[in-house]
Design a protein around this motif. Structure first.
Motif, PDB file in Angstrom:
ATOM      1  N   GLY A 176       0.813  -1.204   0.000  1.00  0.00           N
ATOM      2  CA  GLY A 176       0.000   0.000   0.000  1.00  0.00           C
ATOM      3  C   GLY A 176       0.847   1.254   0.000  1.00  0.00           C
ATOM      4  O   GLY A 176       0.568   2.218  -0.728  1.00  0.00           O
ATOM      5  N   SER A 180       1.487   3.978  -3.356  1.00  0.00           N
ATOM      6  CA  SER A 180       0.878   5.300  -3.170  1.00  0.00           C
ATOM      7  C   SER A 180       1.679   6.410  -3.841  1.00  0.00           C
ATOM      8  O   SER A 180       1.177   7.525  -4.002  1.00  0.00           O
ATOM      9  CB  SER A 180       0.674   5.614  -1.687  1.00  0.00           C
ATOM     10  N   SER A 194      -3.439   9.427   5.660  1.00  0.00           N
ATOM     11  CA  SER A 194      -3.640   8.021   6.004  1.00  0.00           C
ATOM     12  C   SER A 194      -2.723   7.567   7.126  1.00  0.00           C
ATOM     13  O   SER A 194      -2.966   6.541   7.755  1.00  0.00           O
ATOM     14  CB  SER A 194      -3.402   7.149   4.771  1.00  0.00           C
ATOM     15  N   GLN A 196       0.427   6.696   6.636  1.00  0.00           N
ATOM     16  CA  GLN A 196       1.287   5.654   6.091  1.00  0.00           C
ATOM     17  C   GLN A 196       2.748   5.951   6.412  1.00  0.00           C
ATOM     18  O   GLN A 196       3.160   7.110   6.487  1.00  0.00           O
ATOM     19  CB  GLN A 196       1.154   5.581   4.563  1.00  0.00           C
ATOM     20  N   ASP A 218       1.560   0.216   6.576  1.00  0.00           N
ATOM     21  CA  ASP A 218       1.381  -0.025   5.147  1.00  0.00           C
ATOM     22  C   ASP A 218       0.266   0.808   4.524  1.00  0.00           C
ATOM     23  O   ASP A 218       0.480   1.544   3.564  1.00  0.00           O
ATOM     24  CB  ASP A 218       1.118  -1.511   4.911  1.00  0.00           C
ATOM     25  N   ILE A 219      -0.947   0.694   5.027  1.00  0.00           N
ATOM     26  CA  ILE A 219      -2.059   1.418   4.408  1.00  0.00           C
ATOM     27  C   ILE A 219      -2.569   2.554   5.276  1.00  0.00           C
ATOM     28  O   ILE A 219      -3.412   3.336   4.853  1.00  0.00           O
ATOM     29  CB  ILE A 219      -3.226   0.474   4.061  1.00  0.00           C
ATOM     30  N   ILE A 234      -9.453   4.786   4.734  1.00  0.00           N
ATOM     31  CA  ILE A 234      -8.497   3.712   4.988  1.00  0.00           C
ATOM     32  C   ILE A 234      -9.224   2.404   5.268  1.00  0.00           C
ATOM     33  O   ILE A 234      -8.739   1.329   4.910  1.00  0.00           O
ATOM     34  CB  ILE A 234      -7.556   4.098   6.140  1.00  0.00           C
ATOM     35  N   VAL A 237      -9.732   0.780   1.935  1.00  0.00           N
ATOM     36  CA  VAL A 237      -8.513   0.166   1.401  1.00  0.00           C
ATOM     37  C   VAL A 237      -8.182  -1.114   2.170  1.00  0.00           C
ATOM     38  O   VAL A 237      -7.795  -2.135   1.578  1.00  0.00           O
ATOM     39  CB  VAL A 237      -7.338   1.154   1.458  1.00  0.00           C
ATOM     40  N   LYS A 296      -5.177  -2.898  -3.911  1.00  0.00           N
ATOM     41  CA  LYS A 296      -5.038  -1.642  -3.186  1.00  0.00           C
ATOM     42  C   LYS A 296      -5.020  -0.447  -4.132  1.00  0.00           C
ATOM     43  O   LYS A 296      -5.564   0.623  -3.817  1.00  0.00           O
ATOM     44  CB  LYS A 296      -3.790  -1.675  -2.314  1.00  0.00           C
TER      45      LYS A 296
END
Length: 657
Positions: A176, A180, A194, A196, A218-219, A234, A237, A296
């Motif tokens: 993820g 991105s 997010s 991340q 990760d996400i 999120i 996702v 994703k």
């Protein structure tokens, strides 16, 4: 630049088109007869088109259990229970059985084998894992298998340092986080909102002997744990991976990783510690990294459709990086893409995402606009594409398109007929819901059908049609008008409802009708022949052949030209409530070039100028060229100038006063 006087004569484009295109209708006009009496203007009828609409029916569900309804059957559990009949994740990539026959450990030795050409089950696995024993099955198509492995040999032999680094990062980082960066100018805002993060930023000096795992986020943080009000986005996702494991398929197909097939495959040295010593639990088909990246990426593209095609491209590039890593073959990656698309659609179309996806989309849009200071949807779209290629690897549409076309098949030769009609899987239309929001679900299915890849490529001819979906092309609108198409766009809703561009080369015999207050731009080399009717809002012609090979009829809307060449039409008709807006440039760019008849029953002509165009007093501009021109505009407006229109039997020129 200044414009010198242009003589009133037909353009080279018009002269080239005249011999091959015949006017569809001969028209009368206000003119004098032998007695000097004026004749009334004869207004043609609007194009009729086909009178039908196209559809994309779902395959017979009694013969093909829809993945979208059966994704829950794809469970890791005991791999012995994963069969074609019982597991949707195994079944969706069953086209691989044309290439490879795995040995299969069934629940009991007496169980019947899945029905598939040349497929037979054995009672137990023969994969020992000893050096040199790379196989647990039988190659059925030696040519495709050899090309598949050789592709990795060649790719890893020519791998550059930059490709080696990219392959390492895409292997060790959370998928993820890794993909991105496909958000381009929105990447920083996305990662901040997010929450991340990653701990893998380079190849460590001791990475050839030490396995580094990403300890980042990760996400991002979902739900109430997100401190930026981005939790619903999120959640979407995170939920895209429900029931989407690739392990059942790996265990079922038992196809070795490329470095087990050939010692000439050069795994990235820093990934040597990541290699497994137990092939029975380390199959190559399908690629888990590829499937996860696709899932994703499609979830992020759903939330941020301004970067839809860029995210699709980024996911496929991650798949290619699995090949550069030496960890997977093209067929592994293709299989991962197919399952990843199917899983993304299933998880968007079912709960919890089904109930929450609108809220997640709204939240992502609001938060990103605030983060980058975009006051409206148009500003967000502009910001999302504001960086040059040097700072945004996915900034160029043409480059992305070529990359996607290459990576969909990796150039592997077809193994079956290439003319089989496309089918669209049940529920797949949800993947375009935010990218083509002004189309109905049925229309989005037709878009998927008309932009699907040709049949015949290895693995990709699954019964439902997941393997042939080309989401990059689908984001560029219809590929064909095999029925009449009406497009209603509501500009007040913003985003793609206000303005969208279809870049595909649209074929077919159907008619396009533009309705609603938004602007639809056509930018392809179109050949559709059913005609075009502009009844509301704006239809913009961005290319010479934007309007296809049919007649154009403008009643209560606006036809706008922004092409860098003259815009070709067959016959053109404009009513008193219509508007023609020409954006003129050098060499008659943006003018209207009809190979047939132009009938002007009033309305407005607005002339504007393309960047770099600076006409001067006394210049004469070509606005319309035609085989015949009848009638006049009620009003002619030239932006920034007073001007005099001059009508002739074959065209209209504008003299700048």
């Amino acid at each position: 630049m200044s414009l010198s006087a242009i003589p009133a004569k037909r353009s080279p484009l018009l002269l080239a088109l005249l011999p091959v295109l015949v006017p569809a209708l001969l028209l009368g006009a206000c003119s004098s007869d032998d007695d000097g009496q004026e004749q009334p203007l004869v207004i043609p009828a609007a194009p009729k088109g086909l009178g039908t609409t196209d559809t994309a029916a779902v395959q017979d569900e009694t013969q093909v259990p829809p993945f979208i309804d059966n994704i829950a059957s794809n469970q890791r559990g005991d791999a012995r229970y994963a069969t074609l009949q019982t597991n949707a994740g195994v079944r969706v990539v069953s086209g691989f059985l044309d290439i490879w026959q795995p040995s299969t450990l069934l629940v009991d030795a007496g169980a019947s084998a899945p029905a598939r050409d040349g497929f037979a089950a054995v009672a137990a696995s023969t994969w020992s894992g000893l050096p040199g024993d790379a196989t647990d099955g039988k190659v059925l198509n030696a040519a495709v298998h050899a090309a598949n492995v050789q592709y990795v040999v060649d790719a890893t032999a020519r791998r550059t340092p930059a490709q080696e680094l990219a392959a390492y990062l895409d292997d060790r980082r959370g998928k993820g986080y890794s993909i991105s960066d496909g958000m381009g100018p929105l990447t920083t805002a996305w990662r901040t909102l997010s929450e991340q993060s990653t701990t893998i930023t380079d190849i460590a000096a001791d990475a050839t002997t030490v396995l580094y795992n990403d300890k980042g986020n990760d996400i991002g943080n979902a739900g109430s744990a997100n401190s930026h009000g981005f939790g619903a986005a999120i959640d979407l996702v995170a939920n895209i991976g429900n029931n989407a494991s690739t392990e059942p398929a790996k265990r079922f197909y038992k196809y070795a990783r490329p470095w087990r097939w050939s010692s000439s495959v050069k795994v990235v040295p820093a990934l040597e510690p990541a290699k497994s010593g137990t092939p029975t639990t380390d199959g190559g088909f399908i690629s888990g990294h590829s499937a996860e990246a696709v899932r994703k990426a499609l979830a992020m593209a759903y939330l941020v459709p301004e970067r839809y095609q860029e995210m699709v491209t980024r996911a496929l590039v991650l798949g290619e990086n699995r090949v550069y890593a030496g960890m997977h073959s093209p067929l592994d990656v293709i299989g991962g893409r197919i399952q990843g698309i199917a899983a993304a659609a299933a998880n968007l179309a079912t709960d919890p995402n089904k109930s929450n996806r609108q809220a997640a989309y709204d939240q992502a849009r609001t938060a990103l606009m605030a983060a980058v200071g975009a006051k409206d949807a148009a500003a967000l779209q502009a910001y999302a594409h504001s960086l040059p290629l040097a700072q945004d690897a996915y900034a160029d549409h043409a480059t992305n398109k070529a990359t996607v076309q290459r990576l969909m098949t990796f150039g592997l030769a077809p193994i079956a007929a290439t003319t089989k009609a496309a089918v669209v899987p049940k529920g797949a239309e949800v993947l375009l819901e935010t990218r083509l929001p002004y189309l109905s679900a049925d229309q989005r299915r037709v878009v998927l059908k008309t932009t699907a890849l040709a049949s015949g490529s290895p693995v990709m001819d699954d019964a439902e049609g997941w393997g042939r979906l080309n989401l990059f092309a689908a984001a560029d609108g219809y590929g064909a008008f095999d029925g009449d198409v009406s497009v209603t766009m509501d500009a007040a809703r913003g985003g793609f409802q206000a303005l969208d561009v279809w870049r595909n080369d649209i074929r077919g015999a159907g008619k396009l009708t533009k309705l609603g207050s938004g602007t639809l731009a056509l930018a392809g080399a179109n050949t559709f022949s059913g005609g075009t009717q502009v009844s509301a809002g704006v239809l913009r012609a961005d290319s010479a052949k934007a309007l296809g090979n049919g007649d154009v009829y403008v009643d209560t809307g606006t036809l706008m030209t922004q092409a860098t060449t003259p815009v070709a039409v067959m016959n053109y008709t404009q009513l008193a409530t219509g508007t023609l807006e020409l954006h003129l440039g050098a060499s008659n760019a943006g003018s209207l070039a009809s190979v047939g008849n132009v009938v002007i029953a009033g309305g407005t002509l607005t002339v504007k100028f393309q960047a770099g165009m600076a006409p001067r007093s006394g210049d004469t501009l070509v606005a319309v060229q035609a085989a015949t021109l009848k009638g006049k505009f009620d009003k002619v407006v030239v932006e920034g100038f007073t001007a005099t229109p001059t009508y002739t039997a074959t065209g209209l020129q504008i003299r700048i006063n």
